[in-house]
Write a protein that holds these residues in place. Structure first.
Motif, short mmCIF file in Angstrom:
data_model
loop_
_atom_site.label_atom_id
_atom_site.label_comp_id
_atom_site.label_asym_id
_atom_site.label_seq_id
_atom_site.Cartn_x
_atom_site.Cartn_y
_atom_site.Cartn_z
N GLU A 1 12.15 0.49 -6.88
CA GLU A 1 12.17 0.99 -8.26
C GLU A 1 10.78 1.46 -8.69
OE1 GLU A 1 14.88 1.48 -10.07
OE2 GLU A 1 15.96 0.86 -8.26
N TYR A 2 9.77 0.67 -8.35
CA TYR A 2 8.39 1.05 -8.70
C TYR A 2 8.02 2.37 -8.04
CZ TYR A 2 3.27 0.98 -8.38
OH TYR A 2 1.95 1.33 -8.41
N SER A 3 8.37 2.52 -6.76
CA SER A 3 8.02 3.74 -6.02
C SER A 3 8.72 4.95 -6.62
CB SER A 3 8.42 3.59 -4.55
OG SER A 3 7.75 2.51 -3.95
N GLY B 1 0.76 -1.24 0.00
CA GLY B 1 0.00 0.00 0.00
C GLY B 1 0.78 1.28 0.00
N TYR B 2 2.12 1.23 0.16
CA TYR B 2 2.90 2.45 0.26
C TYR B 2 4.05 2.45 -0.74
CZ TYR B 2 0.45 3.85 4.51
OH TYR B 2 -0.51 4.23 5.40
N ARG B 3 4.56 3.66 -0.99
CA ARG B 3 5.70 3.82 -1.90
C ARG B 3 6.89 4.35 -1.09
NH1 ARG B 3 1.10 6.14 -4.12
NH2 ARG B 3 0.35 5.22 -6.07
N PHE B 4 8.01 3.67 -1.17
CA PHE B 4 9.22 4.09 -0.46
C PHE B 4 10.41 3.69 -1.32
CE2 PHE B 4 7.05 0.39 1.25
CZ PHE B 4 7.92 -0.64 0.91
N GLN B 5 11.51 4.43 -1.19
CA GLN B 5 12.62 4.26 -2.14
C GLN B 5 13.90 3.75 -1.50
OE1 GLN B 5 12.74 7.74 -4.98
NE2 GLN B 5 11.20 8.53 -3.57
N THR B 6 13.96 3.66 -0.18
CA THR B 6 15.15 3.17 0.51
C THR B 6 14.73 2.29 1.67
OG1 THR B 6 15.27 5.00 2.09
CG2 THR B 6 16.36 5.32 -0.05
N MET B 7 15.70 1.52 2.17
CA MET B 7 15.42 0.69 3.33
C MET B 7 15.13 1.56 4.54
SD MET B 7 15.03 -2.50 3.98
CE MET B 7 15.91 -3.30 2.62
#
Length: 423
Positions: free
Chosen positions: A267-269, A189-195
């Protein structure tokens, strides 16, 4: 009772999503119609797909031939399985799907139990069923059922902010299932780009994740391990929390939350946030809150009222060295530096330093080109509320996002298989 209706093309995806819930002990099969059921409580997903297809011609012109409905009673309505089954069958009869093949599943993976119904939109001659005004008819039917059976009327305004995803509470037991529910829902449900952004999001629900690397039999491997956390209020205090209980390897939860899946999510986020300009909404909200106060506690409260959480990270001396904003409206997790230099950890530390407390806030101005980000949900449903991809919009917002992620992963696996076969 809230009903959410989704139409789509993937019959197997809808069946597998619900069937796996039942087979993993997170749900039950309550009712079947024109589909084989051996009574074991286990769902044979492949057999169910075959049974559905027996009632449809091989060539069907209708593209969106699958209908997936979730029925969500009010949390104060304590209904037995028999009563839930009766409600589902009567709802389908009134909607015009009573003679169709269908399966009714009860999901038990969150505190509010709810139903999922899978059926098809075409009859045995391949003709499309009447879906005209289906959402309007559905609202009328649920209202009539509420009155007939004395159920609590659905308050859709309250439904908007009711969060079905609860922080992990180790005192409630079955911690693995609680952790599993959290990580599957937030991954979908969420978009994030790093750990780091992923870890900040999980901390809101008393969960954290660590990477595991090593070499086994000469081969390098990468994995993830999830832990439950114990802390008071991470969004307000920035407390990193203490790991408690047994660590859970991602493989015990599912491939959808494993190392490779998380990397794909990064990558998607990145593409989604860039192409849809989703960070602009969060940037404006954060800037407006900073312009109103120099007090950190008030800043946190102002953001929370707008649907944004902030997780601070501190040095041992108490200085802010990191800030991550979680916007539940758009489903975006963004480090402060992504929003601009004025939202970085150093800038926020200076903003909240005491010498500034007695002076008026300096207004923030952000150049906006007039383009509004598209935050409409990707699935097609009408009744109830969706908080973008967030988990604040009723008990199926996260579930439907999870289902969409499940189907995307299913398509990727099929594509890889075709490539491997030289197709």
């Amino acid at each position: 009772m809230i009903a959410k209706i989704t139409v789509g093309t993937s019959l197997y995806g809808a069946l597998a999503y619900n069937g796996q819930k039942v087979n993993e002990g997170e749900g039950r099969l309550l009712a079947v119609n024109r589909i084989f059921d051996d009574g074991s409580g286990h769902v044979d997903i492949a057999r169910a797909e075959q049974d559905f297809k027996r009632f449809m011609p091989e060539q069907v012109r209708t593209r969106n031939k699958v209908i997936h409905i979730s029925l969500n009673p009010h949390p104060d309505d304590r209904l037995t399985d028999v009563e839930l089954e009766q409600l589902a069958r009567e709802y389908l009869d009134r909607l015009g799907y009573g003679d169709q093949p269908y399966l009714v599943f009860k999901h038990e993976d969150i505190s509010r139990h709810h139903l999922h119904i899978v059926s098809v939109n075409v009859d045995e001659q391949g003709r499309r069923l009447n879906r005209d005004f289906i959402h309007r008819r559905s609202r009328r039917i649920t209202s009539e059922l509420e009155k007939k059976y004395g159920l609590h009327p659905a308050d859709r305004r309250q439904h908007r902010t009711d969060n079905p995803l609860r922080p992990v509470d180790t005192s409630q037991g079955d911690v693995r299932r609680q952790v599993s529910n959290v990580v599957k829902a937030v991954m979908a449900g969420y978009r994030f780009q790093t750990m780091g952004e992923y870890r900040a999001l999980l901390s809101l629900y008393n969960v954290t994740v660590e990477e595991a690397h090593g070499i086994v039999n000469g081969r390098e491997y990468h994995g993830l391990v999830y832990f439950s956390l114990s802390f008071s209020n991470p969004s307000a205090t920035g407390d990193a929390g203490n790991r408690t209980g047994t660590p859970f390897k991602a493989s015990r939860i599912g491939k959808s939350v494993g190392y490779e899946a998380v990397q794909r999510r990064f990558e998607y986020s990145k593409e989604q946030i860039r192409d849809r300009r989703l960070a602009e909404t969060t940037r404006r909200t954060v800037a407006a809150a900073l312009a109103r106060t120099y007090r950190r506690e008030e800043f946190v409260a102002l953001l929370k009222a707008k649907g944004v959480d902030v997780v601070f990270r501190h040095t041992d001396e108490g200085r802010i060295y990191g800030a991550t904003f979680i916007d539940h409206r758009t489903g975006c997790v963004l480090n402060g530096s992504r929003l601009g230099r004025e939202f970085s950890a150093n800038a926020l530390q200076e903003h909240f330093t005491l010498p500034y407390a007695g002076t008026p806030p300096i207004p923030f101005t952000i150049a906006v080109d007039g383009q509004q980000p598209d935050t409409r949900p990707a699935v097609e449903y009408d009744e109830g509320y969706s908080s973008g991809l967030g988990l604040l919009g009723g008990d199926t917002s996260g579930a439907q996002a999870e289902e969409a992620a499940f189907e995307r992963d299913l398509r990727r696996r099929r594509k890889k298989r075709r490539k491997g076969q030289g197709l």
